[in-house]
Each structure stands twice: as C-alpha cells, then as structure tokens.
Write an enzyme that holds these catalytic residues in place. Structure first.
Site, PDB file in Angstrom:
ATOM      1  CE1 TYR A 166      -2.736  -3.315   0.920  1.00 36.33           C
ATOM      2  CE2 TYR A 166      -4.370  -1.583   0.850  1.00 36.33           C
ATOM      3  CZ  TYR A 166      -4.047  -2.917   0.830  1.00 36.33           C
ATOM      4  OH  TYR A 166      -5.025  -3.859   0.705  1.00 36.33           O
ATOM      5  CE  LYS A 220       3.256 -17.751   0.838  1.00 36.35           C
ATOM      6  NZ  LYS A 220       2.488 -18.995   0.938  1.00 36.35           N
ATOM      7  CG  ASP A 271      -0.356 -19.967   2.550  1.00 37.64           C
ATOM      8  OD1 ASP A 271       0.137 -19.902   3.689  1.00 37.64           O
ATOM      9  OD2 ASP A 271       0.285 -20.370   1.566  1.00 37.64           O
ATOM     10  CG  ASP A 289      -7.704  -4.327   2.663  1.00 37.41           C
ATOM     11  OD1 ASP A 289      -8.819  -4.217   3.204  1.00 37.41           O
ATOM     12  OD2 ASP A 289      -7.394  -3.719   1.625  1.00 37.41           O
TER      13      ASP A 289
END
Ligand code: NAD
Length: 493
Positions: free
Chosen positions: A138, A185, A218, A242
């Site tokens: 972002y 991640k 995930d 988000d």
C-alpha cells in the site's frame, strides 16, 4: 483505562470531531449514526468536510481539499463514512492517503459473531484484527518497467513493524485478551515478512502472559475461516489484514456490521470497514451498524466510555430483539425488517437497555495513543557494506546472449555472478523450460580483494551498459548489515 487526549474543543468544551458524510450509502448511515449519538448524549462538536467522489470529479485527484486537511489536523479525530474512488487511473485512494498522511499506523478491526441473534456459521467468534496500516504494497509505489513487466514495491520498515506489533500486544494486554497470532508469508518473503515475524518474536517476549503463535498467512486465513474461535487478536501486514478482515466480517454475518479504528500517535479515524455500496445507495436500506460501532470505538477513545457502552448495549438489544436490516434479515431468526432510519430509531428506543442473551458491553479499555516509539530514532547504526549491485534491464532475447554481453562489462573488481528473470536464475546454466519475459536482473558482486564496493564502480558499470546499448531500468544495491546479507538469493542461485 481511559486516556486523556489533546483534541481540539469547541465552544461547548466538547471535543471537535471531523465528520465526512461520504458517497453512496455514506450520507444515510452517517445521518443514522449522528442521530443515535445525539440521542445518547454524546459530548461532541462537529466540523463537516467534503471528501470523495465530488471532490475527485471537480479535478482534485487526491479527493480532498487543503482546507479539509487543516480541519482534520486541528481536530485530530475523524468519523468518516465510506467514499467511492472513481474507477480508472489518476485517482489515488483517499482512504490510504488519509491513513498515511495522519500517521494512522494501526488499523483495529473487532469482528464478533452475534449468535444466536444473527445467523452465522461460526458461533462464538470474537476476533480483533490489528492490521499494519501505512506500509507494505500500500506504499502505492508502482512502475511499468518494460513492455511486459509492472512492479509494485513492497516496503516494510522496522519502525512500521515495531509500532504495529507493540500496539497489538498492548491492545491484548489492556483488553484482557489471551493470545496474539501473527500471520505472515516469511517462508517466501524472508526479508520483508521475515522482519515482521522477527519483530513479533522480539516484542512478544515482553508479554509472557499472552499466548503467541505464528502461522503462514495462507493456512492462517484458511484456519480463521474454518475455526475462527481458535483466534483472538491477530496482527498482520497491510494487504493480508485487509483481505482477512473482510473474510472475518463476512463470516460473522455481514460486512455491514464491522467497525474499524485507525490509530496514530496524534490522530485517529473511525469508519465502517465496508465501502459505499453504490448499488443500494439512496434506498434507505443500508445497515448503519459498522459506522455506528466505529463511533462507539471513537467515544471510548475520547474517554466517553459510559456513553459508548450505553449505545453499544442499545445496539446489542436491538439486534437481540430481531430488528434487522435486509443484509442480516433471516425469516424465523429475525423479527422485523427495517431500513436505515428505522434501525436508528429502534436503537434510540432501547438506549438505557441491555441485552439479555448476548454478552453486555462494558466500558471498553483503550490502548493509549501515546505509546513511546522514540527509541526507534535512537537505535545504534549498523555497519553497512556495499558488496554488489543488481542492474535490471529491458532486454528482448536469449538469456545466454545477454549473459555473454553483460559478462564482458565486468572487471577484476566487480563481476557478473548471475542473471535472473522474474527471480529465477537463467544465466549461467539456465534451462530452456524456464519462461522468460523482457525483464532481466544482472547481479554483479565485488571481488574479495575489495572491502567495500565504491559507488563509482556502479556508475561506471551503468555507463558501460549504456555504451553497450543495454536498456537498464533500475539498480538495487546489495549490502551487508553488520555482516549479514540484506538481499535474497536468486531462485536456483
Ligand atoms: P462495498 O463494501 O461497498 O460493498 C460490498 C457488498 O456489501 C455489496 O453487496 C454491498 O451492497 C454490501 N454492503 C456493504 N455495506 C453494506 C451495508 N452497510 N449494509 C448493507 N449491505 C452492505 O464494496 P465494493 O462494492 O467493492 O466497493 C464500492 C465502493 O466503495 C468502491 O468505490 C470502493 O472503492 C469503495 N470503498 C470504500 C471504502 C472506504 O471508504 N473505507 C472501503 C471499501 C471500498
């Protein structure tokens, strides 16, 4: 613990709150929210600003006028209805701009299910997502680098990680929460997400009473969707947070129910998590709950916890009495279908009442805005050693041809060690199965005889690329920090 805030106050002595009615369903849900705040006796004074679609369409590409910034900065507290970002290039997301300009580093999104009064597949869910709000993808730094390749920069800082992780643990401690789960991640993004995980481990060690758990994003999101009751507070990076918060809001019953607080060191903004829902705008059917519960968080934040709890309990009672807007109305479970305004009236009629099935809202604790981050500026400087450079080129052709041309540009001080395409090594020793685009990275490293690679060597290399007719796009310096590599290996290197 209630906190003292240095907010702007009006003639009444009440804190001045900036209000934006927004686009789409924004004006309807804001009117309903303000009506309830007034009826509950919230001690607030308002300044209204115009932001969003109308401002964009009169040519202000940021969606906000300078005069509105002045009001936002003076008042420090912002209650914002959703806005519409016009489709197409040239318009920056105002939400992201406001969060970053005002330094609102923590996005706090409580998501609970309200079984048995709102239909949900996940009874008992009570999660708070603490999402990093200023960094990550972002940052909005995107480039088209070749005909084929586009890049979005994922920017993560230690300062950003420390602020959000500290906030998450302080939130958990002050709200009596038992566990903080970190989602990242870092098995793939070892430097960026790896830093987030490392900071989580470091800061988490200071909170021995709080259970800690790290999951890869995930499987983490999959588990949240399947067994949300296993989770309590979740701290994660901007993009993951988000996505996750919409998943969690939706499985709670409706995206229309969830509020969010955007907290900074000096300012705070409160909003629903949903957007402007243009398809139902003007119909008077939108659920105002997300914005109303955001206003409840704002009241707690301003030290008006009693008023916040009064509204929250009236809202819980309304939900419990089965007075529902269309998005959560289920025949049998719900009793009465109401529009936006009817819902506001139902909440007002129940002010002073409390739920009997759902847990009663208490005066909420708040994390102080003034967490001390001054040490972040005074950290000891690490020793930084320049050891190489990645030179990215726009090249149409065979990797071996590029490899031979680029190898010839090195010398005894700095030489080519590999070329990658989309991160995977294609030279030397590439295989024909690897698909290649027109976007190559040529990695040069210094020879062992040099302690540090002088910047001039990089400039000389670029001159040679230019003279050889190679179209370089950008460079990335390869540095060691206190002797440890600040760069990843190529896949296959
Ligand atoms: P959305 O959240 O507006 O709508 C998604 C779905 O949820 C729609 O079916 C909508 O009808 C429903 N919904 C949302 N809020 C509801 C409510 N209060 N009551 C009942 N139903 C509700 O998402 P979108 O359609 O992807 O985005 C629409 C616009 O909103 C876009 O321009 C987007 O940029 C903007 N947006 C703004 C914000 C913000 O201002 N914070 C956040 C997200 C999206």
């Amino acid at each position: 613990m209630q906190q003292e805030l240095s907010t702007s106050t009006g003639e009444s002595g009440y804190p001045r709150v900036t209000i934006a009615h927004g686009d789409g369903i924004g004006p309807e849900i804001m009117a309903a929210t303000l009506k309830i705040l007034d009826a509950a006796g919230a001690k607030l004074a308002y300044d209204t600003i115009e932001i969003g679609e109308a401002v964009y369409l009169r040519g202000q590409t940021s969606g906000i006028d300078q005069s509105s910034w002045d009001i936002l900065r003076r008042n420090k507290i912002f209650l914002k209805a959703p806005i519409t970002t016009p489709q197409g290039g040239g318009y920056k997301s105002l939400n992201v701009t406001v969060r970053k300009t005002l330094g609102l580093y923590a996005n706090v999104r409580p998501c609970a299910s309200y079984d048995p009064v709102v239909a949900t597949a996940h009874p008992g869910m009570d999660i708070v997502i603490v999402r990093e709000n200023e960094e990550d993808l972002y940052a909005g730094i995107e480039h088209r680098q070749t005909q084929d390749a586009y890049q979005c920069l994922k920017l993560i800082t230690r300062m950003g990680c420390e602020k959000i992780v500290r906030y998450a643990f302080e939130y958990a401690r002050s709200h009596g929460r038992r566990k903080v789960t970190c989602l990242s991640k870092d098995n793939i993004m070892k430097l960026t997400d790896g830093l987030f995980h490392k900071v989580y481990d470091e800061i988490g060690a200071e909170y021995p009473e709080i259970e800690k758990e790290h999951l890869i994003i995930d499987i983490g999101i999959a588990r949240v969707a399947k067994r949300p009751t296993d989770f309590d507070v979740i701290v994660t990076l901007n993009l993951y947070g988000d996505i996750l918060s919409d998943v969690v809001a939706e499985i709670a019953g409706s995206v229309g129910l969830a509020p969010s607080a955007n907290i900074g060191e000096k300012c705070a903004m409160f909003e629903a998590i949903h957007g402007s829902a243009p398809l139902i705008a003007g119909k008077g059917i939108a659920n105002p709950s997300g914005l109303l519960l955001a206003a409840v968080m704002m009241l707690s934040h301003l030290g008006q916890g009693e008023c916040a709890a009064k509204i929250h309990n009236a809202w819980l009672k309304t939900m419990e009495d089965g007075v529902h807007t269309g998005d959560i109305y289920v025949p049998g479970t719900s009793k009465e279908k109401v529009g936006t305004d009817g819902f506001a009236d139902a909440v007002i009629a129940r002010l002073g009442q409390s739920p009997s099935i759902l847990p009663k809202a208490k005066v909420a604790a708040e994390v102080p805005m003034n967490l001390d981050f001054s040490h972040l500026k005074d950290r000891p400087k690490e020793e930084k050693t320049l050891v190489g450079v990645d030179i990215f080129v726009n090249f149409d052709g065979d990797p071996n041809e590029l490899g031979d041309r680029v190898t010839a540009l090195g010398n005894e001080d700095v030489s080519l060690v590999m070329i990658t395409n989309r991160g995977v090594k294609v030279y030397p020793g590439g295989v024909p199965e690897t698909g290649t685009s027109d976007h190559f990275r040529c990695r040069f490293m210094k020879s062992d005889s040099l302690a540090n690679l002088p910047h001039g060597h990089i400039v000389d290399l670029l001159k040679k690329f230019d003279a050889a007719g190679l179209d370089f796009i950008k460079t990335e310096n390869l540095c060691l920090f206190n002797g440890l590599p600040g760069f990843s290996l190529g896949q296959g290197q």
